[in-house]
Design an enzyme around this catalytic site. Structure first.
Site, PDB file in Angstrom:
ATOM      1  N   ASP A 121       0.754  -1.250  -0.040  1.00  0.00           N
ATOM      2  CA  ASP A 121      -0.122  -0.003   0.068  1.00  0.00           C
ATOM      3  C   ASP A 121       0.977   1.397   0.037  1.00  0.00           C
ATOM      4  OD1 ASP A 121      -2.688  -1.134  -0.100  1.00  0.00           O
ATOM      5  OD2 ASP A 121      -2.509  -1.818   1.947  1.00  0.00           O
ATOM      6  N   ASP A 181      -6.910  -3.727  -5.787  1.00  0.00           N
ATOM      7  CA  ASP A 181      -6.484  -2.446  -5.335  1.00  0.00           C
ATOM      8  C   ASP A 181      -4.993  -1.903  -5.715  1.00  0.00           C
ATOM      9  OD1 ASP A 181      -8.314  -4.243  -4.036  1.00  0.00           O
ATOM     10  OD2 ASP A 181      -8.198  -2.690  -2.155  1.00  0.00           O
TER      11      ASP A 181
HETATM   12  N1  GLY Z   1      -7.489  -1.265  -0.157  1.00  0.00           N
HETATM   13  C1  GLY Z   1      -8.479  -1.591   0.870  1.00  0.00           C
HETATM   14  C2  GLY Z   1      -9.805  -0.975   0.593  1.00  0.00           C
HETATM   15  O1  GLY Z   1     -10.137  -0.364  -0.647  1.00  0.00           O
HETATM   16  O2  GLY Z   1     -10.660  -1.109   1.097  1.00  0.00           O
END
Ligand code: GLY
Length: 403
Positions: A121, A181
């Site tokens: 992330d 994501d």
């Molecule tokens: N990356 C986690 C979400 O979108 O909840």
């Protein structure tokens, strides 16, 4: 005579550029969102965040607000960069030093994450925070932090799979999970590739996007949330969901991460296959019979109980921001369609149904998002990424129409 000719020529050139500017606006806009309307909403957002500043304890970031309680998170949480990122957009718009002072104070917490190799992330965390800080106030120190962050992220790339590992330890040999994501983290790699000239960072992004395009998407252009690979062979072991309603459902935010991700892929590479992919994703979303007329998606396009289930304002905000960029790369018919959806979203999110009154909602701007429904966490809650992409969408809207 010569002077008259010169003046006329200057006038003609001026009128030509003026007509180009207004043609763009007329050819893509159905409704009329004025600069004043956007600025009022951005000003409200800034006022709300100035209140929010007073509510957030030292050393942590805001994460959500449920049952009248602020939930905070440390800097290593995937959502940690959105609060400074939102402050920065609002500072950019208002030049209010209170917002910038708070940004500098809080962003310091993120600095150590540049060496965090335990998460995919880092794009969300570092590019939304330091990426915006460096864009607005370029600085060698911020650049170094961003480059280190990109290099940490790149360590999670596995050439056998052709992807950056999303979840799990880098040395896990039993499985290699990639979530849709993860497309959002590529922006950081592209920035660092340009800054350093390191082609490897560019190639990792392109390979990740290609592998994801091959394995994450269904026939109807919706995407799976999670694809699990064999880390040695790169073979797909299974496709499933974590945050969606079912393995075969279209979890709303996942579809929007894909839309935003392939739009940025086109921006960075100019490879038309990514533009086509982004437009196919947009078609899936915009033609979906379960997308409500106000364009705020349910938390999953296949959620049980529609229409009696939760909406996700964060998905709508990401959609608005991504569609504005995509409209800029699309033909006039598509662009017009995208921008009329954007206008509906911005109007809905800015209505009292979704936009909190000043000093309510714990200081967050938007209400009604869903983080993780299967786990029942942060359901129908304000979330920092909903605020971030809503503000980003309004900033992009202003630029798109040169308001
Ligand atoms: N990356 C986690 C979400 O979108 O909840």
């Amino acid at each position: 005579m010569k002077k008259l000719f010169h003046t006329t020529a200057v006038m003609v050139i001026f009128l030509f550029f003026l007509s180009c500017a207004t043609t763009k606006k007329q050819s893509t806009s159905n409704t009329d969102i004025s600069a004043k309307w956007i600025d009022k909403n951005l000003q409200d957002a800034a006022t709300q965040y100035k209140y929010f500043i007073t509510k957030i304890p030292e050393g942590v970031m805001p994460r959500s607000f449920t049952k009248d309680t602020l939930r905070t998170c440390p800097s290593e949480n995937w959502t940690a960069g959105f609060y400074p990122g939102t402050l920065l957009y609002l500072y950019e718009n208002t030049k209010d030093e209170v917002l910038f002072t708070e940004t500098l104070k809080k962003i310091k917490l993120m600095e150590k994450e540049q060496y965090n190799k335990g998460t995919h992330d880092l794009g969300f965390m570092m590019y939304c925070s330091y990426g915006n800080l460096n864009r607005i106030t370029p600085n060698e120190e911020y650049k170094k932090i961003l480059i280190n962050s990109a290099r940490s992220l790149a360590t999670r790339f596995n050439p056998a799979v052709g992807c950056i590992r999303s979840w799990g330890r880098s040395n896990d040999t039993s499985m290699f999970r990639v979530i849709i994501d993860n497309m959002m983290n590529l922006e950081l790699l592209f920035w660092a590739a340009k800054e350093t000239g390191d082609r490897l960072l560019y190639d990792i992004s392109v390979t990740h996007a290609n592998t994801t395009m091959k394995n994450h998407f269904r026939q109807d252009n919706s995407s799976y949330h999670v694809v699990v690979y064999n880390p040695q062979t790169g073979n797909v072991m299974k496709k499933e969901t974590a945050q969606g309603a079912a393995n075969e459902s279209a979890w709303a935010r996942g579809q929007l991460w894909g839309l935003y991700g392939y739009t940025l892929m086109y921006r960075e590479t100019k490879d038309k296959k990514y533009l086509d992919q982004a437009q196919r994703i947009a078609a899936f979303i915009l033609n979906n019979p379960n997308l409500p007329a106000d364009k705020i998606p349910y938390w999953d396009f296949n959620a049980p109980g529609i229409p009696n289930t939760f909406r996700d304002a964060s998905s709508a905000a990401i959609m608005a921001s991504a569609l504005i960029e995509l409209a800029g790369y699309s033909n006039p018919t598509l662009a017009k369609n995208y921008m009329s959806t954007v206008e509906i979203i911005l109007r809905t999110l800015s209505s009292p149904e979704y936009k909190a009154a000043i000093k309510e909602n714990g200081g967050f701007i938007l209400k009604h998002s869903v983080a993780h429904l299967p786990r029942n966490t942060e359901v129908d809650s304000p979330l920092p990424y909903a605020d971030y992409y809503y503000v980003e969408a309004m900033m992009r809207y202003k630029k798109y129409f040169r308001l």
